[in-house]
Design a protein around this motif. Structure first.
Motif, mmCIF file in Angstrom:
data_model
loop_
_atom_site.group_PDB
_atom_site.id
_atom_site.type_symbol
_atom_site.label_atom_id
_atom_site.label_comp_id
_atom_site.label_asym_id
_atom_site.label_seq_id
_atom_site.Cartn_x
_atom_site.Cartn_y
_atom_site.Cartn_z
ATOM 1 N N GLU A 97 0.698 -1.230 0.093
ATOM 2 C CA GLU A 97 -0.093 0.027 0.103
ATOM 3 C C GLU A 97 0.848 1.186 0.129
ATOM 4 O OE1 GLU A 97 -2.731 -0.243 3.149
ATOM 5 O OE2 GLU A 97 -3.647 -2.131 2.677
ATOM 6 N N SER A 140 -6.453 0.903 -4.128
ATOM 7 C CA SER A 140 -6.694 -0.387 -3.581
ATOM 8 C C SER A 140 -6.514 -1.265 -5.068
ATOM 9 C CB SER A 140 -8.065 -0.630 -3.175
ATOM 10 O OG SER A 140 -8.878 -0.260 -4.357
ATOM 11 N N LYS A 166 -3.175 -3.608 -3.426
ATOM 12 C CA LYS A 166 -3.958 -4.745 -2.564
ATOM 13 C C LYS A 166 -4.423 -5.891 -3.522
ATOM 14 C CE LYS A 166 -6.640 -2.054 0.926
ATOM 15 N NZ LYS A 166 -7.929 -1.705 1.376
#
Length: 523
Positions: free
Chosen positions: A501, A519, A523
């Motif tokens: 991140e 994200s 992620k």
């Protein structure tokens, strides 16, 4: 008495001056003055129009410095890499004779099938009786089997799947339609004053802390020593440092160990050291000068080992060395990067060694490591090899200059990223002729690059004009997905957090910019 003839040369120069008459007159008058300047030059008649004679005379040597072969022992010959480049595109032409296929479209109007005229297809009883009659025929089974193969081929050709349709709306998670984004979360500065960031290492506990080393690229002598302090920062507090690591010389490389307590570093003078954060003072041991590297240490790595105390370092002096922190006075093993050594039993010659600029190591493949050199070559090496011939498995001619970054993809370990000159290249370990993909980063020099730790298709490159490029090669291959201006300074180092991140970006003014990734990137 010799008669001397004289010749006079006269030059006249007319000087014009404009003067205005008295104010009383209505009309202005122009007065012109002529002055004659006469120059008399005398010369003997026999020297007039005489032919110039050129005489060859031996040269005069003002000073002579003869060669001293004894001075050659104090220097190492710098190896040069010659490459052939083509400015224009390369085209090829092939000629081949192939069979011509003729395609024809035909329509068939099929109403009810090939039923006899005496059978009414609208009467179910007549249809059932006719079907039973055909099934009792001896040729029925053979005919159906022969038609099945042809029918199956046509059915497979006509099968099509609508990829944009949603077949299972209730199963699985919906795909995120979020745009790629990145923003600056924090900035950490050098508390010793504006030194260039040389390396960044995240702590193995999830990236709550990061260690930063500093070394100016133009540092040359101890008299210019700005200090060898390194700092450990807590990500949540950018206003102060968590711990200061003291050193005698500027640190060119730094790396966290398998735990948060041990940190290793390489100095500009070639020495290697390590700190233990559990002990007051921190600095535990330093390799002696006589057994250390001759030139700066540009990469320090903690390889996988049973004891967890082994270190691996590389330097531009042409060697890769292994150390044990329990016995730090001399190298455990050493490899000379001499790719031209053909004898499997010889350890190579240091005068022919390639200067190492970076080490690429993946912890999931402990028996292999990669070396990037100043000449643009990349060597894929085997840890079990003791000589250059045994250790070097394959060679990749990657770049025209120094290899700035070298890292394997943690998801597909056979693929690795190399950064140098103006490009970033993705390679496959099994193919050494050419890269799988070349990313054109523009006209500015690429200084560093790394893979994402959570996304196998995402990578990052840093430019010397202060821009950060984020590539997602699934979406775009020719241009970066995101290009962001981080600072006006030159970007030098990139380091991705373990969770993927946060991205740390270091520049030449001692600033570390923490970038928060969206994200779909982190992620």
């Amino acid at each position: 008495m010799e008669l001397i003839k004289m010749k006079k040369f006269t030059e006249k120069m007319i000087i014009k001056r404009e003067r205005k008459s008295a104010p009383a007159d209505d009309d202005d008058e122009l007065h012109v003055e002529q002055r004659i300047i006469q120059i008399n030059l005398t010369k003997k008649a026999k020297k007039i129009n005489k032919t110039i004679e050129l005489v060859d005379k031996p040269g005069l040597i003002d000073a002579e410095i003869r060669q001293n072969p004894e001075l050659d022992k104090n220097f190492i010959t710098l190896k040069k890499m010659d490459r052939v480049c083509q400015n224009s595109l390369v085209y090829s032409i092939n000629e081949i004779n192939s069979d011509q296929k003729v395609f024809v479209e035909k329509d068939v109007n099929h109403w009810t099938g090939g039923w006899p005229k005496d059978v009414d297809t609208g009467d179910p009883d007549q249809v059932a009786r006719f079907v039973k009659k055909i099934e009792k025929d001896e040729n029925y089974t053979t005919t159906v089997l022969n038609l099945a193969a042809s029918a199956e081929e046509k059915v497979k050709q006509n099968n099509a799947l609508e990829i944009f349709s949603e077949y299972f709306p209730l199963e699985g998670e919906e795909m995120e339609n979020e745009d790629h984004a990145v923003c600056t979360a924090a900035v950490f500065r050098d508390f010793s004053g504006g030194r260039a960031v040389s390396d960044i290492s995240w702590s193995p506990d999830g990236g709550e802390k990061m260690a930063v080393s500093y070394c100016d690229p133009d540092y040359h002598a101890p008299k210019d020593n700005p200090g060898g302090e390194c700092y450990i920062f807590n990500i949540e507090d950018p206003t102060k440092y968590h711990t200061m690591l003291e050193g005698d010389f500027p640190t060119t490389s730094i790396a966290y160990g398998k735990t948060n307590d041990c940190i290793a570093g390489g100095w500009h003078n070639g020495q290697v050291c390590w700190w233990d954060l559990r002990v007051p003072g921190g600095l535990q041991n330093v390799v002696p000068v006589d057994t250390s590297h001759v030139e700066p240490v540009y990469k320090v790595v903690w390889p996988n080992s049973k004891t967890g105390t082994e270190l691996m370092t590389c330097s531009t002096d042409g060697t890769v060395k292994w150390w044990d922190t329990r016995k730090f006075n001399m190298a455990k093993e050493s490899l000379i990067i001499d790719d031209r050594e053909k004898d499997i039993k010889k350890h190579g010659k240091l005068i022919r060694a390639r200067g190492a600029s970076i080490i690429g190591y993946e912890s999931t493949i402990p028996a292999k490591y990669m070396i990037g050199t100043e000449q643009g070559l990349i060597f894929n090496c085997n840890k079990k090899g003791k000589t250059p011939k045994e250790a070097i498995i394959s060679t990749y001619k990657a770049h025209h200059g120094t290899v700035m970054a070298l890292e394997r993809n943690s998801f597909y370990t056979k693929c690795f990223l190399s950064v140098g000159d103006w490009t970033a290249k993705i390679w496959c370990e099994d193919i050494d002729e050419s890269p799988l993909m070349t990313l054109n980063c523009g006209t500015d020099k690429v200084t560093d690059g790394c893979w994402s730790s959570t996304r196998p298709s995402v990578l990052f490159t840093a430019l010397d004009n202060g821009h950060l490029q984020i590539w997602d090669i699934i979406y775009k291959q020719k241009i970066p997905t995101i290009t962001k201006k981080i600072t006006d300074n030159t970007l030098l180092r990139l380091a991705i957090q373990e969770d993927g991140e946060l991205l740390a970006v270091g520049d030449d003014e001692g600033l570390v910019h923490i970038q928060q990734l969206s994200s779909n990137l982190g992620k």
